[in-house]
Design an enzyme around this catalytic site. Structure first.
Site, mmCIF file in Angstrom:
data_model
loop_
_atom_site.group_PDB
_atom_site.id
_atom_site.type_symbol
_atom_site.label_atom_id
_atom_site.label_comp_id
_atom_site.label_asym_id
_atom_site.label_seq_id
_atom_site.Cartn_x
_atom_site.Cartn_y
_atom_site.Cartn_z
ATOM 1 N N THR A 14 0.817 -1.221 0.000
ATOM 2 C CA THR A 14 0.000 0.000 0.000
ATOM 3 C C THR A 14 0.850 1.269 0.000
ATOM 4 O O THR A 14 0.475 2.268 -0.613
ATOM 5 C CB THR A 14 -0.918 -0.001 1.249
ATOM 6 O OG1 THR A 14 -1.811 -1.087 1.120
ATOM 7 C CG2 THR A 14 -1.715 1.277 1.377
ATOM 8 N N ASP A 58 1.555 -6.558 -4.796
ATOM 9 C CA ASP A 58 0.720 -6.599 -3.595
ATOM 10 C C ASP A 58 1.242 -7.809 -2.810
ATOM 11 O O ASP A 58 1.460 -8.877 -3.390
ATOM 12 C CB ASP A 58 -0.742 -6.826 -4.007
ATOM 13 C CG ASP A 58 -1.677 -6.760 -2.806
ATOM 14 O OD1 ASP A 58 -2.541 -5.862 -2.793
ATOM 15 O OD2 ASP A 58 -1.562 -7.619 -1.897
ATOM 16 N N SER A 59 1.445 -7.658 -1.525
ATOM 17 C CA SER A 59 2.134 -8.733 -0.792
ATOM 18 C C SER A 59 1.307 -10.017 -0.678
ATOM 19 O O SER A 59 1.824 -11.046 -0.262
ATOM 20 C CB SER A 59 2.581 -8.262 0.587
ATOM 21 O OG SER A 59 1.505 -8.249 1.485
ATOM 22 N N THR A 167 2.440 -10.513 14.079
ATOM 23 C CA THR A 167 1.215 -10.925 13.386
ATOM 24 C C THR A 167 0.500 -9.657 12.957
ATOM 25 O O THR A 167 0.483 -8.677 13.718
ATOM 26 C CB THR A 167 0.306 -11.709 14.375
ATOM 27 O OG1 THR A 167 0.986 -12.922 14.722
ATOM 28 C CG2 THR A 167 -1.040 -12.053 13.789
ATOM 29 N N ARG A 247 -3.748 -25.807 14.732
ATOM 30 C CA ARG A 247 -4.152 -24.726 15.643
ATOM 31 C C ARG A 247 -5.176 -25.288 16.617
ATOM 32 O O ARG A 247 -6.287 -25.636 16.239
ATOM 33 C CB ARG A 247 -4.686 -23.535 14.862
ATOM 34 C CG ARG A 247 -3.629 -22.944 13.932
ATOM 35 C CD ARG A 247 -4.106 -21.651 13.300
ATOM 36 N NE ARG A 247 -4.266 -20.610 14.278
ATOM 37 C CZ ARG A 247 -5.362 -19.860 14.389
ATOM 38 N NH1 ARG A 247 -6.382 -20.033 13.593
ATOM 39 N NH2 ARG A 247 -5.415 -18.919 15.315
ATOM 40 N N GLN A 279 -4.691 -21.429 19.260
ATOM 41 C CA GLN A 279 -5.503 -20.402 18.587
ATOM 42 C C GLN A 279 -5.495 -19.090 19.379
ATOM 43 O O GLN A 279 -5.890 -18.046 18.855
ATOM 44 C CB GLN A 279 -6.945 -20.907 18.413
ATOM 45 C CG GLN A 279 -7.030 -22.011 17.377
ATOM 46 C CD GLN A 279 -8.392 -22.663 17.285
ATOM 47 O OE1 GLN A 279 -9.404 -22.086 17.664
ATOM 48 N NE2 GLN A 279 -8.425 -23.877 16.771
ATOM 49 N N CYS A 280 -5.062 -19.148 20.636
ATOM 50 C CA CYS A 280 -4.906 -17.901 21.410
ATOM 51 C C CYS A 280 -3.654 -17.200 20.881
ATOM 52 O O CYS A 280 -2.613 -17.837 20.735
ATOM 53 C CB CYS A 280 -4.691 -18.186 22.892
ATOM 54 S SG CYS A 280 -6.007 -19.105 23.662
#
Ligand code: ASP
Length: 343
Positions: A14, A58-59, A167, A247, A279-280
């Site tokens: 972007t 675009d990544s 993340t 996960r 998943q946490c």
């Protein structure tokens, strides 16, 4: 000390996009057009050279082959620069940062990834501050001339993180990234405040060694109550599948269904490497805490500890490409290569 030198590598994202009036979407512009928006670069007391992907991407279109292109740019010019800044789309920045951290063994110079949520040409862009501070961090040296942050990092919205701990957490806030399980390496306010106690130091006398081989036969399997046995069986039986990032719930728990534990055990015995990631987003897998976790351990599942999914996937891809057998992959998955997991 001599003037610091930094190589700015533009891959897209972007930060370098403009609105296409015909389609209404954001599209990448070439690097010269992007540099026109950055007269500030001339005011730096740092020598900045540039190099760009042509065309910029675009990544979402990032691939292991393009990771290799970035790594080879760094390897070829490693001796000529004090640090490297990579302009990258935010969508897969954490994957690229994780992959590069594993590819660039014995790194002793900063490799700082950054980008923006708003294009550089927009008045409220976050791109300028991100880029300008990333360049300062890449150029920063200690009194003995060694790099202040000799790691692959993500710099975004005033915080510098270890890249393989990040993340993407928001699609629209300027705080696009978070490192849920490791503190920032630096914070930028009026001054840039570094936290040396959190920064890795390279082992002295070791030369940069770049690893290029990836094997993409990896899947991410996210559990939920009611996960279908039929689907799970098909997944485990995928031809060529070599590793699964599973996960799980909470501290690494999964349903104690006989069929699931049997499938996991058989897959492990066939040599499929299965890594348990929670998943946490915060906290660590501890398979010995509850029975459902212990059953996984007994079925041959490895603990991914407090690793991010991005880091576990890219580490597995690299190890599957580099190692001779699953035993070796399992052994190295249980170690921290460059601070990606806590022990
Ligand atoms: N889609 C863009 C990309 O990742 C998003 C961004 O850069 O923020 O390239």
């Amino acid at each position: 000390m001599d003037k610091a030198t930094v190589l700015l590598i533009y891959t897209g994202g972007t930060i370098g996009m403009e609105h296409n009036p015909a389609t209404g979407t954001l599209e990448a512009v070439n690097f010269d057009a992007l540099l026109d928006y950055l007269p500030e670069l001339k005011h730096f007391d740092i020598n900045i050279d540039t190099c760009a992907f042509n065309p910029p991407i675009d990544s979402s279109n990032m691939t292991p082959r393009l990771w290799a292109r970035i790594a080879s740019i760094i390897e070829e010019r490693y001796e000529n620069y004090d640090g490297f800044v990579i302009l990258h789309g935010t969508d897969t920045m954490s994957y690229t940062a994780s992959a590069l951290s594993f590819m660039l063994e014995n790194l002793s110079k900063p490799v700082i990834l950054t980008g923006s949520q708003l294009p550089i040409g927009q008045l409220r862009t976050d791109g300028k501050e991100n880029l300008i501070t990333a360049i300062e961090i890449a150029a920063e040296r200690q009194a003995d001339g060694s790099a202040t942050v000799p790691e692959v990092c993500v710099y975004f919205n005033n915080r510098l993180f270890r890249g393989n701990r990040t993340t993407k957490r928001s699609a629209d806030q300027f705080t696009a990234f978070e490192s849920f399980n490791y503190p920032p390496l630096a914070e930028a306010g009026v001054d840039i405040h570094y936290y040396p106690e959190h920064i890795l130091r390279p082992k002295p006398g070791r030369r940069l060694k770049v690893h290029y081989r990836f094997d993409s036969n990896v899947i991410v399997m996210s559990l939920f109550p009611g996960y279908s046995e039929t689907i799970a069986r098909q997944l485990f039986a995928i031809p060529g599948l070599k590793a699964i990032v599973m996960r799980t719930f909470g501290s690494g728990n999964a349903p104690q269904e006989d069929w699931l534990l049997r499938e996991l055990r058989q897959a492990s015995e066939r040599g499929t490497v299965i890594v348990n990631i929670s998943q946490c987003v915060n906290g660590s897998v501890e398979m010995k805490r509850y029975d459902p976790g212990l059953s996984l351990l007994e079925a041959g599942v490895l603990s991914g500890r407090d690793s991010t999914v991005e880091s576990a996937v890219t580490k597995l891809m690299l190890l599957l490409g580099e190692c001779d057998n699953p035993g070796e992959v399992r052994e190295i998955m249980n170690k921290s290569l460059c601070g990606e997991v806590s022990f």
